[in-house]
Design a protein around this motif. Sequence first.
Motif, PDB file in Angstrom:
ATOM      1  N   SER A  31       0.685  -1.272  -0.046  1.00 31.62           N
ATOM      2  CA  SER A  31      -0.029  -0.108   0.051  1.00 31.62           C
ATOM      3  C   SER A  31       0.870   1.150  -0.097  1.00 31.62           C
ATOM      4  N   PHE A  32       2.015   1.091  -0.494  1.00 35.08           N
ATOM      5  CA  PHE A  32       3.056   2.280  -0.388  1.00 35.08           C
ATOM      6  C   PHE A  32       3.604   2.481  -1.879  1.00 35.08           C
ATOM      7  N   SER A  33       4.199   3.464  -2.287  1.00 37.65           N
ATOM      8  CA  SER A  33       4.955   3.691  -3.470  1.00 37.65           C
ATOM      9  C   SER A  33       6.557   3.837  -2.940  1.00 37.65           C
ATOM     10  N   ILE A  34       7.360   3.496  -3.805  1.00 32.73           N
ATOM     11  CA  ILE A  34       8.879   3.735  -3.642  1.00 32.73           C
ATOM     12  C   ILE A  34       9.350   4.843  -4.501  1.00 32.73           C
ATOM     13  N   TYR A  35       9.818   5.900  -4.247  1.00 36.54           N
ATOM     14  CA  TYR A  35      10.170   6.884  -5.275  1.00 36.54           C
ATOM     15  C   TYR A  35      11.646   6.605  -5.813  1.00 36.54           C
ATOM     16  N   ILE A  36      12.421   6.188  -4.612  1.00 37.71           N
ATOM     17  CA  ILE A  36      13.858   6.163  -4.982  1.00 37.71           C
ATOM     18  C   ILE A  36      14.076   4.569  -5.001  1.00 37.71           C
ATOM     19  N   VAL A  37      14.589   3.918  -6.126  1.00 30.02           N
ATOM     20  CA  VAL A  37      14.912   2.577  -6.137  1.00 30.02           C
ATOM     21  C   VAL A  37      16.423   2.386  -6.297  1.00 30.02           C
ATOM     22  N   MET A  38      17.022   1.871  -5.452  1.00 28.57           N
ATOM     23  CA  MET A  38      18.511   1.579  -5.479  1.00 28.57           C
ATOM     24  C   MET A  38      18.661   0.053  -5.512  1.00 28.57           C
ATOM     25  N   PRO A  39      19.912  -0.186  -5.944  1.00 29.22           N
ATOM     26  CA  PRO A  39      20.254  -1.571  -5.966  1.00 29.22           C
ATOM     27  C   PRO A  39      20.478  -2.249  -4.509  1.00 29.22           C
ATOM     28  N   VAL A  40      20.100  -3.585  -4.425  1.00 29.89           N
ATOM     29  CA  VAL A  40      20.233  -4.230  -3.252  1.00 29.89           C
ATOM     30  C   VAL A  40      21.614  -4.432  -2.820  1.00 29.89           C
ATOM     31  N   ASN A  41      22.071  -4.270  -1.807  1.00 33.05           N
ATOM     32  CA  ASN A  41      23.621  -4.231  -1.337  1.00 33.05           C
ATOM     33  C   ASN A  41      23.654  -5.253   0.073  1.00 33.05           C
ATOM     34  N   SER A  42      23.818  -6.253  -0.336  1.00 33.07           N
ATOM     35  CA  SER A  42      23.769  -7.007   0.989  1.00 33.07           C
ATOM     36  C   SER A  42      25.199  -6.699   1.914  1.00 33.07           C
ATOM     37  N   ASP A  43      25.799  -5.739   1.401  1.00 32.22           N
ATOM     38  CA  ASP A  43      26.996  -5.420   2.338  1.00 32.22           C
ATOM     39  C   ASP A  43      26.629  -4.543   3.339  1.00 32.22           C
ATOM     40  N   TYR A  44      25.240  -3.888   3.434  1.00 34.65           N
ATOM     41  CA  TYR A  44      25.118  -2.891   4.324  1.00 34.65           C
ATOM     42  C   TYR A  44      24.949  -3.604   6.047  1.00 34.65           C
ATOM     43  N   LYS A  87      30.369   3.427   7.975  1.00 30.53           N
ATOM     44  CA  LYS A  87      30.052   3.477   6.662  1.00 30.53           C
ATOM     45  C   LYS A  87      29.443   2.190   6.395  1.00 30.53           C
ATOM     46  N   GLY A  88      28.678   2.042   4.991  1.00 32.25           N
ATOM     47  CA  GLY A  88      28.022   0.780   5.055  1.00 32.25           C
ATOM     48  C   GLY A  88      26.603   0.739   5.698  1.00 32.25           C
ATOM     49  N   ILE A  89      25.929   1.776   5.669  1.00 29.08           N
ATOM     50  CA  ILE A  89      24.647   1.883   6.179  1.00 29.08           C
ATOM     51  C   ILE A  89      23.679   2.264   5.002  1.00 29.08           C
ATOM     52  N   GLU A  90      22.368   1.725   5.136  1.00 33.41           N
ATOM     53  CA  GLU A  90      21.366   2.288   4.170  1.00 33.41           C
ATOM     54  C   GLU A  90      20.481   3.281   5.153  1.00 33.41           C
ATOM     55  N   ILE A  91      20.135   4.119   4.391  1.00 26.80           N
ATOM     56  CA  ILE A  91      19.041   5.097   5.081  1.00 26.80           C
ATOM     57  C   ILE A  91      17.491   4.827   4.467  1.00 26.80           C
ATOM     58  N   ASN A 107       7.004  -0.316  10.168  1.00 30.12           N
ATOM     59  CA  ASN A 107       6.995  -1.628   9.718  1.00 30.12           C
ATOM     60  C   ASN A 107       7.277  -1.536   7.767  1.00 30.12           C
ATOM     61  N   ALA A 108       7.075  -0.497   7.434  1.00 23.80           N
ATOM     62  CA  ALA A 108       7.184  -0.226   5.964  1.00 23.80           C
ATOM     63  C   ALA A 108       8.626  -0.330   5.431  1.00 23.80           C
ATOM     64  N   GLY A 109       9.560   0.306   6.497  1.00 25.15           N
ATOM     65  CA  GLY A 109      10.846   0.477   6.445  1.00 25.15           C
ATOM     66  C   GLY A 109      11.527  -0.876   6.880  1.00 25.15           C
ATOM     67  N   ILE A 110      11.017  -1.553   7.789  1.00 25.77           N
ATOM     68  CA  ILE A 110      11.674  -2.971   8.070  1.00 25.77           C
ATOM     69  C   ILE A 110      11.477  -3.799   7.042  1.00 25.77           C
ATOM     70  N   ASP A 111      10.340  -3.632   6.276  1.00 23.09           N
ATOM     71  CA  ASP A 111      10.167  -4.691   5.126  1.00 23.09           C
ATOM     72  C   ASP A 111      11.056  -4.511   3.983  1.00 23.09           C
ATOM     73  N   MET A 112      11.546  -3.076   3.896  1.00 23.29           N
ATOM     74  CA  MET A 112      12.619  -2.990   2.830  1.00 23.29           C
ATOM     75  C   MET A 112      14.041  -2.895   3.341  1.00 23.29           C
ATOM     76  N   ALA A 113      14.427  -3.303   4.348  1.00 20.27           N
ATOM     77  CA  ALA A 113      15.719  -3.217   4.964  1.00 20.27           C
ATOM     78  C   ALA A 113      16.322  -4.434   4.678  1.00 20.27           C
ATOM     79  N   VAL A 114      17.748  -4.291   4.328  1.00 12.16           N
ATOM     80  CA  VAL A 114      18.572  -5.343   4.002  1.00 12.16           C
ATOM     81  C   VAL A 114      19.929  -5.644   4.743  1.00 12.16           C
ATOM     82  N   GLY A 115      19.966  -4.586   5.769  1.00 10.52           N
ATOM     83  CA  GLY A 115      21.096  -4.559   6.879  1.00 10.52           C
ATOM     84  C   GLY A 115      20.979  -5.650   7.715  1.00 10.52           C
ATOM     85  N   GLU A 116      22.127  -5.892   8.329  1.00 16.72           N
ATOM     86  CA  GLU A 116      22.139  -6.966   9.383  1.00 16.72           C
ATOM     87  C   GLU A 116      21.522  -6.574  10.691  1.00 16.72           C
TER      88      GLU A 116
END
Length: 127
Positions: A11-24, A52-56, A97-106
């Motif tokens: 139920s949300f839209s993403i304006y900025i799409v960035m590559p998945v980086n599992s190094d975050y 360094k190595g954080i996604e926001i 929760n929307a942020g958690i759904d998109m998070a890839v960090g450890e």
Amino acid sequence: MPFFVVPKKCSFSIYIVMPVNSDYKVSVIVPVYNVEQYLSDCLESICRQTLKGIEIIVVNDGSTDNSLSIIKVVFNKKYSNIKLINKKNGGLSSARNAGIDMAVGEYLFFVDSDDFIDLDNIGKNVC
């Protein structure tokens, strides 16, 4: 390189799409609702972290002020590690929760959009 794909049922839209980086190592989630007067200080404090190595992940929760413009115009142009989720207002928990759904960090790290953090805050808490 894979990219985030938003399921049709979201139920949300993403304006900025960035590559998945599992190094975050850390995903910083910032729920935003009508905080234009504090938002720049908040996001700058996160973007300038010594770790360094954080996604926001900035979740605009239906702001009616200039918060969305600040995120899109100022921060998206300066930093490549910012994801913006724009959604209808659903409250703080919904935004997180929307942020958690998109998070890839450890690790997950939450910052309220009317706060700012010290330059080494995330590094001290994670390492």
